[in-house]
Design an enzyme around this catalytic site. Structure first.
Site, PDB file in Angstrom:
ATOM      1  N   TYR B 287       0.835  -1.199   0.000  1.00 49.58           N
ATOM      2  CA  TYR B 287       0.000   0.000   0.000  1.00 49.58           C
ATOM      3  C   TYR B 287       0.870   1.249   0.000  1.00 49.58           C
ATOM      4  O   TYR B 287       1.632   1.501   0.940  1.00 49.58           O
ATOM      5  CB  TYR B 287      -0.908  -0.008   1.224  1.00 49.58           C
ATOM      6  CG  TYR B 287      -2.064   0.945   1.140  1.00 49.58           C
ATOM      7  CD1 TYR B 287      -3.300   0.527   0.662  1.00 49.58           C
ATOM      8  CD2 TYR B 287      -1.930   2.272   1.544  1.00 49.58           C
ATOM      9  CE1 TYR B 287      -4.369   1.394   0.589  1.00 49.58           C
ATOM     10  CE2 TYR B 287      -3.001   3.146   1.468  1.00 49.58           C
ATOM     11  CZ  TYR B 287      -4.216   2.704   0.990  1.00 49.58           C
ATOM     12  OH  TYR B 287      -5.273   3.574   0.923  1.00 49.58           O
ATOM     13  N   TYR B 330      -5.038   5.673  -7.776  1.00 46.81           N
ATOM     14  CA  TYR B 330      -5.352   5.373  -6.371  1.00 46.81           C
ATOM     15  C   TYR B 330      -6.799   4.918  -6.275  1.00 46.81           C
ATOM     16  O   TYR B 330      -7.710   5.724  -6.289  1.00 46.81           O
ATOM     17  CB  TYR B 330      -5.131   6.633  -5.547  1.00 46.81           C
ATOM     18  CG  TYR B 330      -5.408   6.501  -4.067  1.00 46.81           C
ATOM     19  CD1 TYR B 330      -4.768   5.528  -3.310  1.00 46.81           C
ATOM     20  CD2 TYR B 330      -6.284   7.364  -3.428  1.00 46.81           C
ATOM     21  CE1 TYR B 330      -5.005   5.427  -1.950  1.00 46.81           C
ATOM     22  CE2 TYR B 330      -6.524   7.265  -2.071  1.00 46.81           C
ATOM     23  CZ  TYR B 330      -5.880   6.299  -1.332  1.00 46.81           C
ATOM     24  OH  TYR B 330      -6.107   6.208   0.008  1.00 46.81           O
TER      25      TYR B 330
END
Ligand SMILES: [Zn+2]
Lengths: 116, 381
Positions: B287, B330
């Protein structure tokens, strides 16, 4: 922004007092303000004045504001597990582990300055 | 690493992945994005809407719930659904919980989606932070996840000598991957000098430390391993799925030591479920809301020792081969899962890691909501 646990803490800050909760049973200091001691689960507590001195853990310089805003993360000298955030009130940058003192400003806010 | 497989390890699989275009302004609703990604994922799997009996998502007031998306696609009543509160830290738990539901027989085929107009409609960090801690932070201008990560990155620099160049190396490497990814938003190569010259956002973070704000959606299809083997794609088995937190979970948004994340507590459980260790992982999707979160997870998932993330970059395993949130786009986590699936199917084109057999894919490691989640996926053999 305050809640029913924290309102009295903010009132003290507005009066220029830095206090945290102290468990009446085991003496653990805690912040942010909340009803139960996380160590012994007692609900009885009292306010305890703490020396308004801390150590710098880290900081950022927010560059999207004019002028830039320095935000510090500090730990209270007498209760190192208590983490607080505030604005840095000095011309130079803080340094790691630096001893700092609280200053109370309108808002109310607790901000931090180099310790003389 | 000791074998301690759970009953559901390798019992379920990812059978399809789907994306919308990624952009700065989709021009359509989040509902439309969700529907497009779900239909694309089902098409990839060779399934139709009528095959779906479970639907799951996560959101923070920025997207559409299953109870809107299901009817919009004419789905039958689901036998299982999940509308998880949370942002990046829960992204992989949504897939993990879908796998649990399938393994337990509550559903046969679950579609997981995340749909956001995160640039044109709901920009991250513009709403008040959730949780009681915000009142002690917002008055000082501390209001965005970005700032908490920057604060943690500074601590890592102070304690371990991590440098701007280390963070920059992550940005440069991920951009090089994105150049090979037709889906990526940012496909112009950058150098370390470009990184160092990019403007300050919140020191120690520069612009190129930060992920893209993106409009887009991604969806994945979870079904039983057995069913996946009868479908048209190479099944990608869900070997491990873990979520939760460590010390940070107990201390709210101000973890005692921000240089160690919830991932450090979760990693042994995750690897234990799969019967694998860090050296068995071919490729990792870590992440990357910010460069620093990649570095700290390389440490906390055991690829190197605590504090050595910067130097480990020289020899690290391949990570974020799609370009990640820094350069692909994203979508809050699911595009990491989807890229891991592409790698394990050996369908990642120019960015394929040869022979990839196992992948780690992770969520926000626990600075905003104090928990994380992650998956270990395996190519079916
Ligand atoms: Zn107590």
């Amino acid at each position: 922004m305050t809640d029913r646990d924290s309102a009295a803490w903010w009132e003290r800050v507005a009066e220029g007092r830095l206090e945290v909760q102290e468990c009446s049973r085991c003496g653990t200091l805690r912040f942010p303000a909340r009803a139960f001691c996380p160590r012994c689960r007692a609900e009885d507590w009292r306010w305890r004045a703490v020396e308004p001195v801390a150590e710098v853990d880290s900081w950022i310089v927010e560059r999207r504001t004019t002028p830039p805003t320095t935000i510090v993360r500090v730990r209270l000298a007498r209760a190192p597990h208590v983490v607080m955030y505030g604005n840095w009130r000095a011309e130079r940058e803080p340094s790691p582990g630096e001893r700092v003192g609280a200053v109370f400003e309108d808002g109310p806010k607790v901000n931090w300055v180099p310790r003389p | 690493m000791a074998k301690r497989l759970l009953a559901f390890s390798d019992r379920t699989a990812l059978a399809g992945i789907g994306y919308t275009d990624f952009s700065k302004n989709s021009g359509v609703s989040t509902l439309t994005l969700a529907c497009r990604a779900i239909l694309a994922a089902l098409d990839d799997a060779g399934l139709g809407v009528d095959d779906v009996d479970g639907i799951a998502t996560h959101r923070v007031g920025d997207s559409v719930p299953p109870s809107t998306v299901g009817p919009a696609l004419g789905m039958g009543a689901p036998t299982w659904y999940l509308d998880q509160f949370g942002g990046g830290s829960v992204s992989h738990s949504v897939v993990g919980q879908a796998a649990l539901a399938v393994a337990a027989g509550l559903a046969e085929t679950v579609v997981c989606y995340r749909a956001i107009n995160a640039r044109s409609e709901f920009r991250m960090g513009t709403a008040a932070s959730p949780g009681m801690e915000a009142q002690y932070q917002v008055p000082y201008g501390l209001a965005q996840p970005l700032q908490h990560f920057a604060m943690a990155a500074r601590m890592h620099m102070i304690r371990y000598g991590t440098t701007a160049e280390h963070l920059g190396r992550i940005a440069v490497r991920q951009r090089a991957h994105a150049v090979k990814n037709p889906r990526a938003l940012m496909r112009v190569p950058i150098t370390l000098d470009d990184y160092l010259a990019s403007r300050w956002i919140a020191e120690p973070f520069r612009l190129l430390d930060c992920c893209l704000e993106t409009d887009g959606a991604c969806a994945v299809v979870v079904t039983s391993a057995e069913r996946a083997r009868s479908l048209r794609r190479t099944p990608v088995l869900i070997s491990a799925a873990a979520w939760g937190g460590g010390d940070s979970f107990l201390s709210g948004a101000s973890p005692a030591d921000p240089t160690v994340t919830a991932a450090a507590e979760l990693a042994p459980r995750l690897y234990g479920q799969a019967g694998l260790g860090p050296s068995d992982i071919s490729v990792a999707m870590l992440y990357d809301c910010f460069t620093y979160s990649v570095l700290v997870q390389l440490e906390d998932y055991g690829f190197c020792a605590k504090g050595e993330g910067g130097d480990y970059l020289e020899e690290s395993l391949p990570f974020n081969t799609h370009g990640g949130f820094l350069s692909e786009g994203y979508v809050h986590g699911l595009n990491h899962v989807a890229e891991a699936v592409s790698q394990l199917r050996w369908e990642a084109g120019d960015r394929q890691v040869p022979g990839a057999s196992a992948a780690l894919s992770t969520s926000q490691p626990g600075y905003v909501l104090p928990a994380t989640s992650a998956l270990i996926l395996r190519r079916d053999s």
